[in-house]
Write a protein that holds these residues in place. Structure first.
Motif, mmCIF file in Angstrom:
data_model
loop_
_atom_site.group_PDB
_atom_site.id
_atom_site.type_symbol
_atom_site.label_atom_id
_atom_site.label_comp_id
_atom_site.label_asym_id
_atom_site.label_seq_id
_atom_site.Cartn_x
_atom_site.Cartn_y
_atom_site.Cartn_z
ATOM 1 N N ALA A 1 -54.311 18.413 5.437
ATOM 2 C CA ALA A 1 -54.178 17.106 6.080
ATOM 3 C C ALA A 1 -53.363 16.156 5.206
ATOM 4 O O ALA A 1 -52.526 15.385 5.705
ATOM 5 C CB ALA A 1 -55.564 16.539 6.351
ATOM 6 N N GLU A 2 -53.576 16.234 3.892
ATOM 7 C CA GLU A 2 -52.828 15.358 2.974
ATOM 8 C C GLU A 2 -51.359 15.763 2.880
ATOM 9 O O GLU A 2 -50.467 14.926 2.906
ATOM 10 C CB GLU A 2 -53.463 15.390 1.576
ATOM 11 C CG GLU A 2 -54.791 14.658 1.495
ATOM 12 C CD GLU A 2 -55.595 15.060 0.252
ATOM 13 O OE1 GLU A 2 -56.639 14.445 0.039
ATOM 14 O OE2 GLU A 2 -55.185 15.998 -0.477
ATOM 15 N N ILE A 3 -51.138 17.078 2.761
ATOM 16 C CA ILE A 3 -49.764 17.557 2.581
ATOM 17 C C ILE A 3 -48.926 17.292 3.834
ATOM 18 O O ILE A 3 -47.751 16.959 3.768
ATOM 19 C CB ILE A 3 -49.771 19.070 2.244
ATOM 20 C CG1 ILE A 3 -50.444 19.305 0.900
ATOM 21 C CG2 ILE A 3 -48.357 19.644 2.237
ATOM 22 C CD1 ILE A 3 -49.779 18.651 -0.286
ATOM 23 N N GLU A 4 -49.576 17.425 4.989
ATOM 24 C CA GLU A 4 -48.871 17.279 6.250
ATOM 25 C C GLU A 4 -48.221 15.909 6.379
ATOM 26 O O GLU A 4 -47.185 15.761 7.027
ATOM 27 C CB GLU A 4 -49.878 17.483 7.399
ATOM 28 C CG GLU A 4 -49.245 17.859 8.685
ATOM 29 C CD GLU A 4 -50.309 18.155 9.743
ATOM 30 O OE1 GLU A 4 -49.936 18.663 10.785
ATOM 31 O OE2 GLU A 4 -51.507 17.882 9.496
ATOM 32 N N VAL A 5 -48.844 14.920 5.776
ATOM 33 C CA VAL A 5 -48.304 13.568 5.919
ATOM 34 C C VAL A 5 -47.680 13.066 4.619
ATOM 35 O O VAL A 5 -47.330 11.902 4.494
ATOM 36 C CB VAL A 5 -49.410 12.581 6.368
ATOM 37 C CG1 VAL A 5 -49.918 12.963 7.745
ATOM 38 C CG2 VAL A 5 -50.562 12.551 5.360
ATOM 39 N N HIS A 6 -47.544 13.966 3.641
ATOM 40 C CA HIS A 6 -46.993 13.566 2.346
ATOM 41 C C HIS A 6 -45.499 13.294 2.511
ATOM 42 O O HIS A 6 -44.737 14.199 2.859
ATOM 43 C CB HIS A 6 -47.224 14.682 1.327
ATOM 44 C CG HIS A 6 -47.049 14.245 -0.081
ATOM 45 N ND1 HIS A 6 -45.811 13.937 -0.602
ATOM 46 C CD2 HIS A 6 -47.942 14.042 -1.086
ATOM 47 C CE1 HIS A 6 -45.953 13.584 -1.870
ATOM 48 N NE2 HIS A 6 -47.230 13.627 -2.184
ATOM 49 N N TYR B 1 -50.386 23.728 -2.765
ATOM 50 C CA TYR B 1 -49.537 23.234 -3.855
ATOM 51 C C TYR B 1 -48.100 23.301 -3.383
ATOM 52 O O TYR B 1 -47.684 24.319 -2.817
ATOM 53 C CB TYR B 1 -49.689 24.091 -5.101
ATOM 54 C CG TYR B 1 -51.011 23.910 -5.810
ATOM 55 C CD1 TYR B 1 -51.159 22.959 -6.816
ATOM 56 C CD2 TYR B 1 -52.100 24.690 -5.463
ATOM 57 C CE1 TYR B 1 -52.385 22.789 -7.458
ATOM 58 C CE2 TYR B 1 -53.326 24.535 -6.100
ATOM 59 C CZ TYR B 1 -53.449 23.578 -7.092
ATOM 60 O OH TYR B 1 -54.649 23.419 -7.734
ATOM 61 N N HIS C 1 -56.277 24.639 0.306
ATOM 62 C CA HIS C 1 -55.632 23.760 -0.651
ATOM 63 C C HIS C 1 -54.167 24.168 -0.745
ATOM 64 O O HIS C 1 -53.865 25.353 -0.729
ATOM 65 C CB HIS C 1 -56.310 23.909 -2.016
ATOM 66 C CG HIS C 1 -56.089 22.738 -2.904
ATOM 67 N ND1 HIS C 1 -56.769 21.545 -2.772
ATOM 68 C CD2 HIS C 1 -55.235 22.556 -3.942
ATOM 69 C CE1 HIS C 1 -56.355 20.687 -3.682
ATOM 70 N NE2 HIS C 1 -55.421 21.275 -4.417
ATOM 71 N N GLY D 1 -52.807 19.176 -2.481
ATOM 72 C CA GLY D 1 -53.859 18.542 -1.694
ATOM 73 C C GLY D 1 -54.265 19.386 -0.514
ATOM 74 O O GLY D 1 -53.824 20.540 -0.369
ATOM 75 N N SER D 2 -55.090 18.821 0.339
ATOM 76 C CA SER D 2 -55.550 19.537 1.533
ATOM 77 C C SER D 2 -54.409 19.558 2.547
ATOM 78 O O SER D 2 -53.469 18.768 2.442
ATOM 79 C CB SER D 2 -56.756 18.820 2.119
ATOM 80 O OG SER D 2 -56.331 17.565 2.634
ATOM 81 N N ALA E 1 -46.487 18.187 -5.186
ATOM 82 C CA ALA E 1 -47.662 17.597 -4.568
ATOM 83 C C ALA E 1 -48.734 18.657 -4.446
ATOM 84 O O ALA E 1 -48.432 19.854 -4.455
ATOM 85 C CB ALA E 1 -47.306 17.079 -3.172
#
Ligand code: ADP
Ligand code: MG
Length: 607
Positions: free
Chosen positions: A573-578, A559, A557, A570-571, A568
């Protein structure tokens, strides 16, 4: 048998013990009374200096009151001796109690107020000595001095000059032996840790105040004992012997001999006693000479003459023993860790006008790696410092498992939170094994007394320390460096060592502040394997890190902090594309990110 192996087999106390026995037997060899007297004076000065060495050289506290404590011991013993209580052991006991009392009474306020306050308070104490003696004129003889101190007795037998000489030599040797046992024990490591950094010490669960007070109080003991011996030397004492000059000479002897050393006290005392203290033509220039010696010791020699001798010894060892290389990393297993969740809710902290943290909440779960990323100055280290109790929260709560976390640093550590530092913090002159074992100081108790006397309880604690340190060193792949000096290792190795030190207490939560910065690729890989191992064993890991690739590959996870706020979460995968994270943190401009930033800008302009 080859010479190096033979030399290594000789325990380090062997030579000093032989020397002590020889010196104690001097009267048998027909050594003159005036030489004996000189040696007695060297011994008393060395005792006083050794106390200062403990507080200054090991614990890092400048306590200048040794001369006053010396006076206290001398007058208590002298008073007893002048009133028919000639038993030396009784006098020693009384002097020891008096010195402990003076040490604690003057130490507590000074230590509470901070290091310079201790120097001031203890220094004023020395200036007060003549006045206090004058006030107690009835008992001390005031400025005329205390005379009529009777010959000392030991178990009822009167000691003549030679008997007294042997007694002093034995006393000094015993004390130095005990001091050696103390400073080479786990307590000694704790003292050095404290000297290196109180922040580091408390992060290892060491109570800074208690430790400083212990060093100061234990350091007062030999000064009191020396006072007792001094009072029985000439059977007369006067305030002149305990003035400002003595204070400066004690400091000069400590620094010249080497304050982070046991035998340095003897070396420094001998130089001062045989040099300026003795020759009468020097007396009027004494202060100048002490000043010069102080400057010489402080500026030109690191850790005085003992330091030079130590470096010669280390160099000789290096020549004989090949320098080991660190082994390749195996990725060993850890026993299960009972990780606990770390929950930060609504943390607020400002430094003056700087809002370092604004309403930050995060949850780090056991068996997971929780990464905290963000640009420099975004508040990551501040957040770790809040968890560790170095700063008080302006608002919000921090919980460990279900309980609120203490806000006293050493209690946070004892509750099971361990950390590493952005800049590795490792005390000098410790071996890798000792530096790592320091992480266990709070996990196991062994009293000062048991360390000094090497009682079974101490030996047990010591053995577990060594075993655990070895186990964790193997885990980080540094087992071959066990006997190397920790502080002189390359940065990458020191970082791994810090991780080892924080693991050795089996922490429930591990905070890693920029653990990979300064590591080469191989070391980063090692660290990654290590962090995964800790996570898979059930530990809670909070990872502050700049290496984005490492974070993406390790974290469960993430932060993202920016300007003290969570931008932001998230995981990977989420952060990578944030989009916002890409723009803010990585400097990558994406159209979506631009739009988001513009809206955010408008919102704040609307506020
Ligand atoms: P990071 O670790 O993310 O690089 P820090 O937590 O060190 O950032 O710093 C966050 C902000 O708080 C910075 O603006 C820094 O200047 C400020 N700050 C941190 N510690 C202190 C302090 N002790 N006194 C004043 N300002 C501080
Ligand atoms: Mg930082």
């Amino acid at each position: 048998m080859d010479v190096p192996a033979l030399v290594r087999r000789v325990p380090s106390w062997f030579l000093p013990l032989v020397a002590a026995v020889l010196v104690a037997l001097f009267p048998l060899f027909g050594v003159q009374a005036d030489v004996q007297r000189q040696i007695i004076l060297i011994c008393t000065l060395a005792l006083v200096v050794s106390g200062l060495n403990l507080s200054l050289g090991y614990a890092g506290e400048l306590a200048l009151g040794q001369a006053a404590i010396f006076a206290g011991g001398a007058y208590v013993s002298g008073y007893l001796g002048a009133h028919g209580h000639t038993e030396l052991l009784l006098q020693l006991l009384a002097a020891a109690v008096a010195s402990l009392l003076i040490g604690i009474i003057t130490g507590v306020p000074g230590l509470r107020l901070g290091s310079w306050a201790l120097a001031m308070v203890s220094f004023f104490l020395v200036l007060l000595v003549p006045d206090i003696l004058q006030l107690l004129k009835e008992q001390t003889g005031g400025s005329f001095g205390l005379s009529g101190i009777q010959f000392p007795t030991l178990f009822g037998l009167t000691l003549d000059q030679e008997g007294f000489y042997v007694f002093v030599a034995v006393c000094t040797a015993l004390w130095l032996l005990m001091l050696r046992n103390l400073v080479t024990s786990r307590h000694g490591t704790a003292f050095r840790t404290l000297r290196e950094s109180p922040v580091l010490a408390s992060s290892l669960g060491i109570s800074v105040f208690r430790m400083k007070l212990s060093a100061y109080a234990i350091g007062a003991l030999p000064a009191g004992i020396a006072g007792c011996l001094f009072a029985n030397l000439d059977h007369f004492i006067s305030p002149d012997s305990f003035g400002f000059t003595l204070s400066v000479s004690i400091l000069a002897a400590s620094i010249l001999g080497g304050s982070a050393s046991v035998y340095g006290a003897l070396i420094g005392a001998a130089i001062l006693q045989l040099g300026p203290l003795e020759s009468t033509s020097f007396q009027q220039y004494a202060l100048v000479v002490y000043g010069l010696l102080l400057v010489l010791g402080g500026v030109l020699l690191s850790n005085g003459i003992a330091g030079i001798l130590d470096r010669v010894r280390v160099r000789a060892q290096r020549r004989w023993l090949p320098r080991p290389r660190s082994a390749s990393f195996q990725g060993e297993r850890l026993p299960a860790i009972e990780g606990r969740g770390l929950q930060v809710e609504g943390a607020v902290k400002s430094f003056g006008g700087v809002q370092a943290l604004q309403d930050v909440s995060l949850l780090a779960k056991p068996g997971q790696v929780t990464a905290l990323i963000g640009p420099n100055g975004s508040g990551k280290t501040t957040l770790l410092n809040m968890v560790c109790g170095y700063y008080r929260l302006d608002g919000g709560t921090i919980r460990l498992g279900d309980e609120p976390l203490s806000s006293t640093p050493y209690q946070v550590a004892r509750a099971g939170v361990a950390r590493t530092f952005q800049t590795p913090s490792i005390p000098p002159r410790l071996t890798v094994a000792e530096a790592v074992a320091a992480g266990r100081y709070a996990s196991q108790k062994a009293s000062f007394l048991s360390a000094v006397l090497r009682l079974p309880g101490y030996r047990r604690a010591r053995n577990t320390d060594v075993e655990e340190a070895r186990r964790v060193l193997a885990l980080v792949g540094l087992e071959d460096l066990e006997h190397e000096e920790a502080a002189s290792l390359p940065l990458g190795t020191r970082r791994l060592l810090e991780v080892a030190r924080s693991l050795v207490s089996r922490p429930q939560v591990l905070l890693l502040d920029e653990a990979a910065s300064g590591l080469d690729e191989d070391e980063v890989e090692r660290l990654a394997v290590l962090i995964r191992t800790i996570r898979d064993s059930g530990g809670t890991v909070v990872l502050v890190e700049h290496n984005f690739r490492l974070v993406l590959s390790l974290a469960d996870h993430i932060y993202v902090l920016a300007r003290g706020q969570i931008l932001a979460a998230g995981s990977p995968a989420e952060i990578e594309v944030h989009p916002e994270v890409m723009t803010e943190y990585l400097g990558v401009k994406t159209p979506a990110g631009e739009r988001l930033l513009q809206t955010a800008g408008q919102e704040s302009a609307d506020d």
